[in-house]
Each structure stands twice: as C-alpha cells, then as structure tokens.
Motif scaffolding. Sequence first.
Motif, PDB file in Angstrom:
ATOM      1  N   MET A  34       0.757  -1.220  -0.024  1.00  0.00           N
ATOM      2  CA  MET A  34      -0.106  -0.025  -0.203  1.00  0.00           C
ATOM      3  C   MET A  34       0.914   1.295  -0.181  1.00  0.00           C
ATOM      4  N   TYR A  35       2.052   1.267   0.793  1.00  0.00           N
ATOM      5  CA  TYR A  35       2.825   2.567   0.964  1.00  0.00           C
ATOM      6  C   TYR A  35       3.504   2.732  -0.425  1.00  0.00           C
ATOM      7  N   ASP A  36       3.933   1.465  -1.021  1.00  0.00           N
ATOM      8  CA  ASP A  36       4.478   1.677  -2.245  1.00  0.00           C
ATOM      9  C   ASP A  36       3.825   2.288  -3.418  1.00  0.00           C
ATOM     10  N   GLU A  37       2.591   1.814  -3.250  1.00  0.00           N
ATOM     11  CA  GLU A  37       1.622   2.395  -4.365  1.00  0.00           C
ATOM     12  C   GLU A  37       1.174   3.759  -4.111  1.00  0.00           C
ATOM     13  N   ARG A  38       0.749   3.978  -2.869  1.00  0.00           N
ATOM     14  CA  ARG A  38       0.380   5.383  -2.558  1.00  0.00           C
ATOM     15  C   ARG A  38       1.221   6.543  -1.934  1.00  0.00           C
ATOM     16  N   VAL A  39       2.275   6.223  -1.504  1.00  0.00           N
ATOM     17  CA  VAL A  39       3.331   7.204  -0.699  1.00  0.00           C
ATOM     18  C   VAL A  39       4.831   7.276  -1.516  1.00  0.00           C
ATOM     19  N   ARG A  40       5.340   5.914  -1.910  1.00  0.00           N
ATOM     20  CA  ARG A  40       6.665   6.071  -2.288  1.00  0.00           C
ATOM     21  C   ARG A  40       6.871   6.832  -3.582  1.00  0.00           C
ATOM     22  N   GLY A  41       7.893   7.533  -3.670  1.00  0.00           N
ATOM     23  CA  GLY A  41       8.303   8.663  -4.695  1.00  0.00           C
ATOM     24  C   GLY A  41       8.984   7.721  -5.693  1.00  0.00           C
ATOM     25  N   GLU A  42       9.088   8.268  -6.898  1.00  0.00           N
ATOM     26  CA  GLU A  42       9.638   7.647  -8.072  1.00  0.00           C
ATOM     27  C   GLU A  42      11.178   7.435  -7.822  1.00  0.00           C
ATOM     28  N   ASP A  43      11.824   8.202  -6.996  1.00  0.00           N
ATOM     29  CA  ASP A  43      13.225   7.982  -6.718  1.00  0.00           C
ATOM     30  C   ASP A  43      13.676   7.150  -5.439  1.00  0.00           C
ATOM     31  N   ASP A  44      12.629   6.564  -4.716  1.00  0.00           N
ATOM     32  CA  ASP A  44      12.734   5.799  -3.645  1.00  0.00           C
ATOM     33  C   ASP A  44      12.809   4.427  -3.728  1.00  0.00           C
ATOM     34  N   ASN A  45      13.455   3.674  -3.127  1.00  0.00           N
ATOM     35  CA  ASN A  45      13.447   2.363  -3.399  1.00  0.00           C
ATOM     36  C   ASN A  45      12.494   1.732  -2.602  1.00  0.00           C
ATOM     37  N   PRO A  46      12.023   0.300  -2.797  1.00  0.00           N
ATOM     38  CA  PRO A  46      10.828  -0.267  -2.309  1.00  0.00           C
ATOM     39  C   PRO A  46      11.025  -0.222  -0.834  1.00  0.00           C
ATOM     40  N   THR A  47       9.594  -0.083  -0.158  1.00  0.00           N
ATOM     41  CA  THR A  47       9.307  -0.054   1.206  1.00  0.00           C
ATOM     42  C   THR A  47       9.841  -1.104   1.845  1.00  0.00           C
ATOM     43  N   ILE A  48      10.309  -0.918   3.355  1.00  0.00           N
ATOM     44  CA  ILE A  48      10.867  -2.008   4.034  1.00  0.00           C
ATOM     45  C   ILE A  48       9.693  -2.098   5.360  1.00  0.00           C
ATOM     46  N   GLY A  49       9.162  -3.152   5.500  1.00  0.00           N
ATOM     47  CA  GLY A  49       8.324  -3.473   6.650  1.00  0.00           C
ATOM     48  C   GLY A  49       8.977  -4.457   7.938  1.00  0.00           C
ATOM     49  N   ILE A  50       8.763  -3.883   9.166  1.00  0.00           N
ATOM     50  CA  ILE A  50       9.424  -4.520  10.126  1.00  0.00           C
ATOM     51  C   ILE A  50       8.139  -4.948  11.206  1.00  0.00           C
ATOM     52  N   VAL A  51       7.776  -6.137  11.809  1.00  0.00           N
ATOM     53  CA  VAL A  51       6.775  -6.460  12.608  1.00  0.00           C
ATOM     54  C   VAL A  51       7.728  -6.925  13.814  1.00  0.00           C
ATOM     55  N   LEU A  52       7.546  -6.100  15.142  1.00  0.00           N
ATOM     56  CA  LEU A  52       8.137  -6.151  16.273  1.00  0.00           C
ATOM     57  C   LEU A  52       6.959  -6.786  16.974  1.00  0.00           C
ATOM     58  N   CYS A  53       7.376  -8.026  17.833  1.00  0.00           N
ATOM     59  CA  CYS A  53       6.590  -9.012  18.441  1.00  0.00           C
ATOM     60  C   CYS A  53       7.190  -9.310  19.623  1.00  0.00           C
ATOM     61  N   SER A  54       6.413  -9.731  20.751  1.00  0.00           N
ATOM     62  CA  SER A  54       6.842 -10.331  21.986  1.00  0.00           C
ATOM     63  C   SER A  54       7.574 -11.843  21.804  1.00  0.00           C
ATOM     64  N   GLU A  55       7.103 -12.470  20.814  1.00  0.00           N
ATOM     65  CA  GLU A  55       7.589 -13.677  20.418  1.00  0.00           C
ATOM     66  C   GLU A  55       7.654 -13.889  18.871  1.00  0.00           C
ATOM     67  N   THR A  56       8.859 -14.487  18.407  1.00  0.00           N
ATOM     68  CA  THR A  56       8.980 -14.789  16.877  1.00  0.00           C
ATOM     69  C   THR A  56       8.277 -16.220  16.873  1.00  0.00           C
ATOM     70  N   ASP A  57       8.224 -16.725  15.506  1.00  0.00           N
ATOM     71  CA  ASP A  57       7.621 -18.147  15.508  1.00  0.00           C
ATOM     72  C   ASP A  57       8.252 -18.689  14.399  1.00  0.00           C
ATOM     73  N   GLU A  58       8.924 -19.893  14.438  1.00  0.00           N
ATOM     74  CA  GLU A  58       9.761 -20.652  13.463  1.00  0.00           C
ATOM     75  C   GLU A  58       8.695 -20.951  12.045  1.00  0.00           C
ATOM     76  N   ASP A  59       7.472 -21.549  12.524  1.00  0.00           N
ATOM     77  CA  ASP A  59       6.666 -21.611  11.536  1.00  0.00           C
ATOM     78  C   ASP A  59       6.344 -20.737  10.489  1.00  0.00           C
ATOM     79  N   ILE A  60       6.175 -19.583  11.090  1.00  0.00           N
ATOM     80  CA  ILE A  60       5.786 -18.321  10.251  1.00  0.00           C
ATOM     81  C   ILE A  60       7.052 -17.987   9.406  1.00  0.00           C
ATOM     82  N   ALA A  61       8.292 -17.971  10.011  1.00  0.00           N
ATOM     83  CA  ALA A  61       9.525 -17.767   9.354  1.00  0.00           C
ATOM     84  C   ALA A  61       9.778 -18.525   7.974  1.00  0.00           C
ATOM     85  N   ARG A  62       9.217 -19.921   8.359  1.00  0.00           N
ATOM     86  CA  ARG A  62       9.474 -20.775   7.031  1.00  0.00           C
ATOM     87  C   ARG A  62       8.145 -21.044   6.325  1.00  0.00           C
ATOM     88  N   TYR A  63       7.077 -20.803   6.440  1.00  0.00           N
ATOM     89  CA  TYR A  63       5.927 -20.961   5.629  1.00  0.00           C
ATOM     90  C   TYR A  63       5.353 -19.662   5.253  1.00  0.00           C
TER      91      TYR A  63
END
Length: 348
Positions: free
Chosen positions: A276-305
């Motif tokens: 959404m940010y890439d389509e509606r906010v990012r400028g022509e000279d900007d590289n693709p947007t990066i997303g970071i999810v901060l959580c209390s615990e990570t999960d191996e299944d989600i990392a893999r699948y």
Amino acid sequence: MEKENHISSYNADFIREIKQIVTLARQKAYTAINSAMVEAYWQLGKRIVEQEQQGKDRADYGSQLLKSLSKELTAEFGKGFSINSLYYYRQFYVFFPEKLPTAWGILTWSHYKRLLSVSNADARAWYLKEAAEQMWSYRTLDRNIGSQYYERLLLSQRKETVKSEMEALTTPFEHDRMEFIKNPTVAEFIGLAPNSDFSESDLEKAIIGNLQKFLLELGKGFSFVARQKLVRTEKKDYFIDLVFYNYILKSFVLIDLKTTTITHQDVGQMDMYVRMYDERVRGEDDNPTIGIVLCSETDEDIARYSVLHDNDRLFASKYMLYMPTEKELREEIERQKEFYRLQHGENE
C-alpha cells in the motif's frame, strides 16, 4: 462519623451529577458535529450531481469536475477532499436522494460509506433502518454486511436464532459508543490534526515512544516521518505504528508493533502495508518500502511458511521489556539467527 458519611454521600452525588453534565454535553457535541458533517457531505454530493448534469454532453466532464474541485478544496480546507472522497459524496446523494435527518443524528459518515458498498437497494435500505433504530456501531454494521446478515435472515426459518447469534458476536463492538469522536475524518472535517495516540495501549505507547527515540539516536540514516501514520484507501483507513525514512537505503521503513507472539495475520498485514505504501506514498526516486513487525515472540513456522520466507523487504523481530543477562542475550541471538536462517532458506 455520621457527619463524615453524610458529607461523603453528598460529594458522591455531586460528582455523579457533574459527570452526567459532561457526558450529556459530549453527546450533544457528538450529535451536532456528526449531523453537520453528514449533511455537508450529502449537500456536496447533490451539488456535484447537479453540476455534472449541466455538462452531460461531455463524456469526461464528471471526472474533470472532481479533479478540479478536489484541487481547490484541498488547497482551501486541507485533507478530506480527495477525488475518491468526492466520488463517495456523489454516490451518497445518488443512493440516498432524500434527506434522512433522523438517522443523520445517529449514523456516522463511516456508516454511510459502508452502506454505499451494498449493491442491493432493498438490503441497503434495511441495513440503514436497522442501524439507525438499533444504534449499531460502525463495527457492528460492518460485520453484519460482511456476514450477509440481511440475506441470512431472509432465508432462515429461525430468525430469532440468527438475530441472537448476531447480537452475541457484535456485543464487544457496542461498548464504545463514542468511537466516532476518534475517527480521523471528524478531525479533518473541523480542521484539526487527527489524534495519533488513540489507538495505542499504554504498553504499545511506551515501546513505540522508546523505539522512536532509539532509532533516531542510533542515526545511520534514520529520519522520523510519522507516528500512527494514516493511509487512506477507497475502502478503509489504516494506521501504521511508526514510519521512518532511511536516506542511506533511500527507503521508507514501516514498523508495526504487536504485544503478543507473531501470527500469520500480522505478517500478512505488514505485507499489505508495504504494498500500500509503495503504491500510494513512495516516490519515483525511492527504493521499495521495508516492513518490520516487532513482537513479543517470533515463530519458526511463520518464518518458514509465511510470506516472510525469502522476502528481503519483510522482517520480524522480538523485543524484550527488560535487560537480559549475558547468557539470555547469547541464547536469544542464537534463536534469532535460526529464525533468520529459516526465513531465508535452509542453506544460507
């Protein structure tokens, strides 16, 4: 002792009365702002339709009219008058050509905007009537339309069962009757900046505030852009916890905080935010947007699948609310290295 109890009882009655005065005043203000806003949008839609009809011989007149009007209104009044918004005001009048003053004091613009998505005129009229009479919150209306409550009632031979189920499922949505005040559309309508903190819990607020300071103090190209960044689409408003711009990477960096173990829904939500940010906010000279999810615990299944796997624009990371010991830190680093390895492939 009796005298003290009498004074205490008197004070309690006094405080209760004062609270009632404030509550009633807020309710009156709510009703007045809501009615004025919805009627204004209906009037805007009416005038747009009338103006379009004058230029009906020109096929592209309607789109050009909205484009010009959007530019002028935005310059004069700020947000709330995009081409898409004006289109919805136009549709509002087309779908509801008769004024509905009684409902206007109860239903919000968010209610009406959701009703515009109902293509069946009979269903739309029924939802309007029920929402006004039963004082449904927006979330209740949204769920009922999405679950085809009207159609299920028509087909069911046990209507009370369907109704009871609906009421049980939407009860949590009915607690916050003043949710309308929190709507950023209201702030835009009266010329104020939206409240950026209303959707955060105390824990989220503390973590996000500290994270914001940490990244800025860290330097390395980070520049703060927004907190609770509003991104508006044709269907809904979305809020991203933190947005930075990194001038070394030449990319926007989106951060979303979850106070629980990460889920695939959290990952999917961030994937959507990035697109959404890439389509509606990012400028022509900007590289693709990066997303970071901060959580209390990570999960191996989600990392893999999940879509995290082998995606160099989406990341999940664990935060800790306390300073770990050297042993805990070493163990956590090893866990996060394994998580990263699972995300980017077995052989990396």
